[in-house]
Design an enzyme around this catalytic site. Structure first.
Site, PDB file in Angstrom:
ATOM      1  N   SER A  94       0.868  -1.196   0.000  1.00 33.89           N
ATOM      2  CA  SER A  94       0.000   0.000   0.000  1.00 33.89           C
ATOM      3  C   SER A  94       0.894   1.231   0.000  1.00 33.89           C
ATOM      4  O   SER A  94       2.064   1.161   0.390  1.00 33.89           O
ATOM      5  CB  SER A  94      -0.845  -0.009   1.275  1.00 33.89           C
ATOM      6  OG  SER A  94      -1.480   1.242   1.465  1.00 33.89           O
ATOM      7  N   TYR A 141      -1.601   0.094  10.900  1.00 29.30           N
ATOM      8  CA  TYR A 141      -1.851  -0.364   9.523  1.00 29.30           C
ATOM      9  C   TYR A 141      -0.611  -0.065   8.676  1.00 29.30           C
ATOM     10  O   TYR A 141      -0.143  -0.916   7.920  1.00 29.30           O
ATOM     11  CB  TYR A 141      -3.094   0.312   8.927  1.00 29.30           C
ATOM     12  CG  TYR A 141      -3.334  -0.111   7.488  1.00 29.30           C
ATOM     13  CD1 TYR A 141      -3.684  -1.424   7.187  1.00 29.30           C
ATOM     14  CD2 TYR A 141      -3.163   0.781   6.428  1.00 29.30           C
ATOM     15  CE1 TYR A 141      -3.860  -1.837   5.870  1.00 29.30           C
ATOM     16  CE2 TYR A 141      -3.345   0.377   5.104  1.00 29.30           C
ATOM     17  CZ  TYR A 141      -3.694  -0.932   4.839  1.00 29.30           C
ATOM     18  OH  TYR A 141      -3.864  -1.340   3.529  1.00 29.30           O
TER      19      TYR A 141
HETATM   20  P1  NDP Z   1     -11.491  -5.919   0.769  1.00 27.03           P
HETATM   21  O1  NDP Z   1     -11.965  -5.696   2.157  1.00 27.03           O
HETATM   22  O2  NDP Z   1     -12.460  -5.727  -0.334  1.00 27.03           O
HETATM   23  O3  NDP Z   1     -10.858  -7.383   0.631  1.00 27.03           O
HETATM   24  C1  NDP Z   1     -10.026  -7.918   1.623  1.00 27.03           C
HETATM   25  C2  NDP Z   1      -9.856  -9.408   1.351  1.00 27.03           C
HETATM   26  O4  NDP Z   1      -8.909  -9.940   2.298  1.00 27.03           O
HETATM   27  C3  NDP Z   1     -11.134 -10.191   1.494  1.00 27.03           C
HETATM   28  O5  NDP Z   1     -11.213 -11.132   0.457  1.00 27.03           O
HETATM   29  C4  NDP Z   1     -10.979 -10.888   2.835  1.00 27.03           C
HETATM   30  O6  NDP Z   1     -11.614 -12.148   2.780  1.00 27.03           O
HETATM   31  C5  NDP Z   1      -9.468 -11.070   2.924  1.00 27.03           C
HETATM   32  N1  NDP Z   1      -8.992 -11.127   4.301  1.00 27.03           N
HETATM   33  C6  NDP Z   1      -8.912 -10.105   5.183  1.00 27.03           C
HETATM   34  N2  NDP Z   1      -8.454 -10.539   6.363  1.00 27.03           N
HETATM   35  C7  NDP Z   1      -8.255 -11.885   6.220  1.00 27.03           C
HETATM   36  C8  NDP Z   1      -7.813 -12.898   7.094  1.00 27.03           C
HETATM   37  N3  NDP Z   1      -7.457 -12.633   8.370  1.00 27.03           N
HETATM   38  N4  NDP Z   1      -7.725 -14.154   6.631  1.00 27.03           N
HETATM   39  C9  NDP Z   1      -8.072 -14.438   5.356  1.00 27.03           C
HETATM   40  N5  NDP Z   1      -8.489 -13.518   4.475  1.00 27.03           N
HETATM   41  C10 NDP Z   1      -8.591 -12.253   4.911  1.00 27.03           C
HETATM   42  O7  NDP Z   1     -10.241  -4.964   0.572  1.00 27.03           O
HETATM   43  P2  NDP Z   1      -9.213  -4.737  -0.644  1.00 27.03           P
HETATM   44  O8  NDP Z   1      -9.546  -5.566  -1.796  1.00 27.03           O
HETATM   45  O9  NDP Z   1      -9.115  -3.277  -0.841  1.00 27.03           O
HETATM   46  O10 NDP Z   1      -7.858  -5.212   0.043  1.00 27.03           O
HETATM   47  C11 NDP Z   1      -6.981  -6.156  -0.530  1.00 27.03           C
HETATM   48  C12 NDP Z   1      -5.566  -5.790  -0.162  1.00 27.03           C
HETATM   49  O11 NDP Z   1      -5.249  -4.521  -0.735  1.00 27.03           O
HETATM   50  C13 NDP Z   1      -5.318  -5.648   1.342  1.00 27.03           C
HETATM   51  O12 NDP Z   1      -4.064  -6.224   1.657  1.00 27.03           O
HETATM   52  C14 NDP Z   1      -5.278  -4.138   1.549  1.00 27.03           C
HETATM   53  O13 NDP Z   1      -4.508  -3.788   2.660  1.00 27.03           O
HETATM   54  C15 NDP Z   1      -4.645  -3.703   0.245  1.00 27.03           C
HETATM   55  N6  NDP Z   1      -4.834  -2.310  -0.125  1.00 27.03           N
HETATM   56  C16 NDP Z   1      -6.088  -1.786  -0.260  1.00 27.03           C
HETATM   57  C17 NDP Z   1      -6.248  -0.450  -0.621  1.00 27.03           C
HETATM   58  C18 NDP Z   1      -7.587   0.201  -0.722  1.00 27.03           C
HETATM   59  O14 NDP Z   1      -7.647   1.451  -0.753  1.00 27.03           O
HETATM   60  N7  NDP Z   1      -8.678  -0.546  -0.820  1.00 27.03           N
HETATM   61  C19 NDP Z   1      -5.079   0.391  -0.907  1.00 27.03           C
HETATM   62  C20 NDP Z   1      -3.813  -0.257  -0.720  1.00 27.03           C
HETATM   63  C21 NDP Z   1      -3.709  -1.560  -0.366  1.00 27.03           C
HETATM   64  P3  NDP Z   1     -12.531 -12.823   3.901  1.00 27.03           P
HETATM   65  O15 NDP Z   1     -13.135 -11.710   4.710  1.00 27.03           O
HETATM   66  O16 NDP Z   1     -13.524 -13.649   3.149  1.00 27.03           O
HETATM   67  O17 NDP Z   1     -11.569 -13.658   4.660  1.00 27.03           O
HETATM   68  C1  8X3 Z   2      -5.147   1.523   1.939  1.00 28.23           C
HETATM   69  C2  8X3 Z   2      -4.935   2.954   1.588  1.00 28.23           C
HETATM   70  O1  8X3 Z   2      -4.500   5.297   2.515  1.00 28.23           O
HETATM   71  O2  8X3 Z   2      -6.241   3.984   3.580  1.00 28.23           O
HETATM   72  O3  8X3 Z   2      -3.945   0.832   2.032  1.00 28.23           O
HETATM   73  O4  8X3 Z   2      -3.934   3.453   3.950  1.00 28.23           O
HETATM   74  S1  8X3 Z   2      -4.894   3.936   2.985  1.00 28.23           S
END
Ligand code: NDP
Ligand code: 8X3
Length: 251
Positions: free
Chosen positions: A136, A149
């Site tokens: 991220s 985070y």
């Molecule tokens: P979502 O909440 O849409 O998806 C998160 C996914 O991670 C879900 O499929 C969830 O599945 C899974 N997950 C979370 N915790 C666990 C756990 N403990 N065990 C197994 N699976 C887990 O968020 P995003 O798609 O946005 O996030 C995906 C990645 O991208 C993350 O690592 C996030 O930090 C990163 N990210 C996101 C950004 C954003 O702005 N959205 C920006 C930068 C990075 P389930 O609940 O079914 O287990």
């Molecule tokens: C998710 C983006 O800016 O909320 O990784 O940390 S931010």
């Protein structure tokens, strides 16, 4: 056909990536919400072979048991996409709920370690492979109220760089992808289901979509074997850094 294992495939970036790469890879899709895994499997089985694994990445025993349970058809993992993760809460470090902080370190950092350690023995025999770690912009900088985070994603950054060094002799590429603001269920999880707060995170500008990041991951995976995209930061046009977002103001 090569096999890709994607964590966090039940939502957002992971689900979009599973869909994007399904024409080119056999898939192992992972998450905790079985119904979503089943629905995605039904959809993508029209295009490729799909296997689902249900585990919490924080549960070391479950991670190893589930990945070791893969049948011969799916045991040769060529691509690992370490995407599972979330933010939990947005509060000053001194006030933050300790369980929220543990969820982030245990899921985003230690979970990635467990999954990678479980998958590597299924990748190393091929003397080739590709690991994509989803970091991220929070892994490049820090912002108030997001300390832990950010720390969990700084760990991902170090893991990506270190793995790239250690896996060099094994022919395994490591790509670190650092997205800025992407509209997924991420904010809904961060704000514990508060839809208003979640929507506010994406108001006044055009955020990235999960499909934008899936396209980036696909691009990294489709490079010729000798090309290793090491580190990719993807921002919305309206974002210049983790804390700098140009929002339209209401008159
Ligand atoms: P979502 O909440 O849409 O998806 C998160 C996914 O991670 C879900 O499929 C969830 O599945 C899974 N997950 C979370 N915790 C666990 C756990 N403990 N065990 C197994 N699976 C887990 O968020 P995003 O798609 O946005 O996030 C995906 C990645 O991208 C993350 O690592 C996030 O930090 C990163 N990210 C996101 C950004 C954003 O702005 N959205 C920006 C930068 C990075 P389930 O609940 O079914 O287990
Ligand atoms: C998710 C983006 O800016 O909320 O990784 O940390 S931010």
């Amino acid at each position: 056909m090569k096999t890709a294992l994607i964590t966090g495939a039940t939502s957002g970036i992971g689900m979009a990536t599973a869909k994007r790469i399904s024409k080119d890879f056999r898939l192992v899709i992972c998450g905790r919400r079985q119904q979503r895994l089943d629905e995605l499997k039904d959809e993508l089985s029209k295009t490729t072979e799909v296997h689902t694994l249900n585990f919490d990445v924080r549960d070391k025993k479950a991670v190893f048991e589930q990945i070791n349970s893969l049948s011969e058809d799916f045991r040769k993992i060529d691509v690992l996409i370490n995407n599972a993760g979330n933010a939990h809460g947005l509060a000053p470090f001194q006030d933050a709920d300790l369980e929220d902080l543990e969820q982030m370190m245990d899921g985003n950092s230690k979970g990635l370690i467990y999954v990678t350690k479980a998958v590597l023995p299924l990748m190393i025999p091929q003397k080739s492979g590709h690991i994509v770690n989803i970091s991220s912009t929070a892994g490049k900088d820090v912002y108030p109220n997001g300390t832990t985070y950010c720390a969990s994603k700084w760990a991902v950054e170090a893991l990506s760089r270190g793995m790239r060094l250690d896996l060099l002799p094994l022919g395994i590429k490591v790509t670190n992808v650092a997205p800025g603001m992407v509209e997924t269920e991420f904010s809904l999880v961060r704000f514990k289901g508060d839809e208003q707060k979640s929507e506010n995170a994406y108001l006044g500008y055009t955020p990235l979509t999960a499909e934008d990041i899936a396209e980036t991951i696909y691009f990294a995976l489709m490079q010729p074997d000798h090309v290793q995209l090491a580190d990719i930061t993807v921002l919305p046009k309206a974002q210049a850094s983790v804390t700098s977002i140009l929002k339209e103001t209401k008159n």
